[in-house]
Scaffold this active site. Structure first.
Site, PDB file in Angstrom:
ATOM      1  N   ALA A 239       0.801  -1.224   0.000  1.00  0.00           N
ATOM      2  CA  ALA A 239       0.000   0.000   0.000  1.00  0.00           C
ATOM      3  C   ALA A 239       0.833   1.273   0.000  1.00  0.00           C
ATOM      4  CB  ALA A 239      -0.938   0.001   1.204  1.00  0.00           C
ATOM      5  N   GLY A 242      -0.484   4.994   0.319  1.00  0.00           N
ATOM      6  CA  GLY A 242      -1.938   4.835   0.269  1.00  0.00           C
ATOM      7  C   GLY A 242      -2.656   5.409  -0.918  1.00  0.00           C
ATOM      8  N   LYS A 244      -3.478   4.207  -3.965  1.00  0.00           N
ATOM      9  CA  LYS A 244      -4.523   3.331  -4.507  1.00  0.00           C
ATOM     10  C   LYS A 244      -5.471   2.861  -3.394  1.00  0.00           C
ATOM     11  CE  LYS A 244      -2.070   1.831  -8.631  1.00  0.00           C
ATOM     12  NZ  LYS A 244      -0.845   2.649  -8.396  1.00  0.00           N
ATOM     13  N   CYS A 361       4.632   0.370 -12.281  1.00  0.00           N
ATOM     14  CA  CYS A 361       4.854   1.570 -13.088  1.00  0.00           C
ATOM     15  C   CYS A 361       6.122   1.363 -13.919  1.00  0.00           C
ATOM     16  CB  CYS A 361       4.939   2.826 -12.219  1.00  0.00           C
ATOM     17  SG  CYS A 361       6.151   2.749 -10.877  1.00  0.00           S
TER      18      CYS A 361
END
Length: 433
Positions: A239, A242, A244, A361
């Site tokens: 996560a 945070g 997403k 990414c």
């Protein structure tokens, strides 16, 4: 500071980065502390010069025949900012605080910048050692993809539907002239000024009230494609701060249970404040506690597990051009090993009939499709959901995204050139019921 003085400062800072082999952000911070007379506008302009130079480092060095900081900055001015030799000569005139006057060789090179005979990695402005990997993914388009990655990124915002709607948020930020996203119904896009300076969005009332978050449209799309449904059990395994997690909570309309975990407790630190600001109520943060398995009770129970995997970040080079030249083959190998371990761990939390979403990414197949293929070979209960199905989560925009992105059997790859977003790979796998 004058434009010429800013140019001198950029050259000085780049020389410091090269000599001490350290991140640009550290060098910029130290320079600012040592030159307190420089205002925020000066510091932003100098940072813009440096990051634009790093975006075009390979091509600027080729044009100028040198990798010295001065040569790189001068080459960037002609390649990235479109100044001609005469205009650059007015900045580098040897005056007070200005760079030394152009030499005859510099004038000649700036007057006729030529990349026609340059190798692909130079024309695409990416590290030579990554050419084979990029060509494997993009073929003859590798140079064009690299050139898109060498451009500046816009500023994207995500509207938090727990606090408002896109039209209201757009009205609240009208003075920044945001436009709608191309694919994400939650996105607002702000085009930056000529020097690439972003407005102070985090000081805007809409941001402070939790109505918008800074988040690239590609990242928003990855979360939507993962499709966290209201009322379900969802685990965000990596996560971080945070980003997403927040979007998942909004997509779930605060219904169901969302667990947020990261192996590094330091990365979770900003999340608590962000959750409160966004009005999120259905998130349980599971921080690591030494050797204790804080997720043991979730095994086999999750409707959706998200792995937003640590990666080389090749898809974010527009925003982090410094990272483009700092990444090394050893770092890629390390990330690939970490990703395989995380994916294998994530699979055990998925319930029968549940889904596993894998996001990076990165643009590299080693971190994307290859990881999915390896997991599916080991976990026969899982299969990849075709992108033609996953994009349906976007409604009518899904088909347009599918046509723009690079689609494989394993997933969907967004790039600046194809989708106007950062580079994001998204794969959704489903466990047999």
């Amino acid at each position: 500071m004058t434009p010429a003085a800013r140019l001198s400062a950029a050259i000085e800072i780049l020389a410091d980065v090269a000599a001490r082999r350290r991140p640009v952000s550290d060098a910029l911070k130290d320079w600012g502390l040592a030159h307190r007379f420089a205002g925020s506008g000066d510091r932003a302009a100098i940072a813009g010069l440096i990051y634009d130079t790093l975006r075009r480092r390979a091509s600027a060095a080729h044009v100028m025949g040198s990798e010295e900081p001065r040569a790189l900055v001068l080459g960037m001015l002609v390649l990235m900012r479109g100044l001609d030799a005469a205009a650059i000569g007015l900045l580098a005139d040897g005056g007070r605080f200005a760079p030394a006057p152009l030499t005859a060789d510099e004038q000649a090179r700036l007057a006729a910048p030529d990349l026609a005979g340059a190798p692909p990695f130079v024309r695409g402005d990416y590290p030579q050692w990554l050419h084979a990997s990029l060509r494997h993914v993009f073929g003859e388009d590798a140079v064009a993809e690299g050139q898109a990655l060498a451009a500046r990124a816009p500023l994207d915002l995500r509207v938090n539907t727990l606090k408002g709607d896109p039209e209201a948020a757009r009205a609240a930020l009208a003075h920044l002239h945001p436009g709608p996203g191309r694919f994400s119904p939650l996105a607002l896009r702000i085009v930056l000024d000529a020097e690439g300076k972003a407005p102070p969005v985090t000081s805007e009332p809409a941001f402070l009230k939790g109505e918008v978050e800074v988040q690239d449209e590609g990242s928003q799309l990855a979360a939507i494609i993962a499709q966290p449904l209201p009322g379900t059990q969802v685990l965000d395994l990596c996560a971080g701060a945070g980003g997403k997690t927040l979007e998942f909570a909004a997509l779930m309309d605060n219904k169901g249970q969302l667990y947020a975990h990261d192996s590094d407790i330091r990365r979770l630190k900003p999340m608590h404040e962000r959750l409160a600001r966004a009005g999120v109520r259905n998130v349980q943060v599971r921080s690591p506690r030494g050797a204790e398995d804080v997720l043991a009770d979730l095994e086999g129970h999750m409707d959706l597990v998200l792995v937003d995997a640590p990666c080389t970040g090749t898809g974010t080079w527009r925003r982090n051009p410094d990272a483009k030249w700092r990444v090394r083959p050893g770092a890629l190998a390390q990330r690939v090993a970490e990703q395989a371990k995380i994916l294998e761990d994530a699979a055990r939390y998925v319930r029968p009939g549940g889904r596993l979403a894998y996001v990076t990414c990165s643009l590299l197949d080693e971190e994307n499709g290859a990881q999915v293929r390896a997991l599916l070979a080991k976990r026969e209960a899982f299969h990849a959901v075709p992108p033609a199905e996953t994009v349906l989560a976007l409604g009518s925009r899904g088909q347009a995204l599918r046509e723009a992105a690079l689609v494989t059997r394993e997933g969907l790859l967004m790039t600046p050139r194809r989708t106007g977003t950062d580079g994001f790979f998204v794969s959704v796998m489903k466990r047999a019921g």
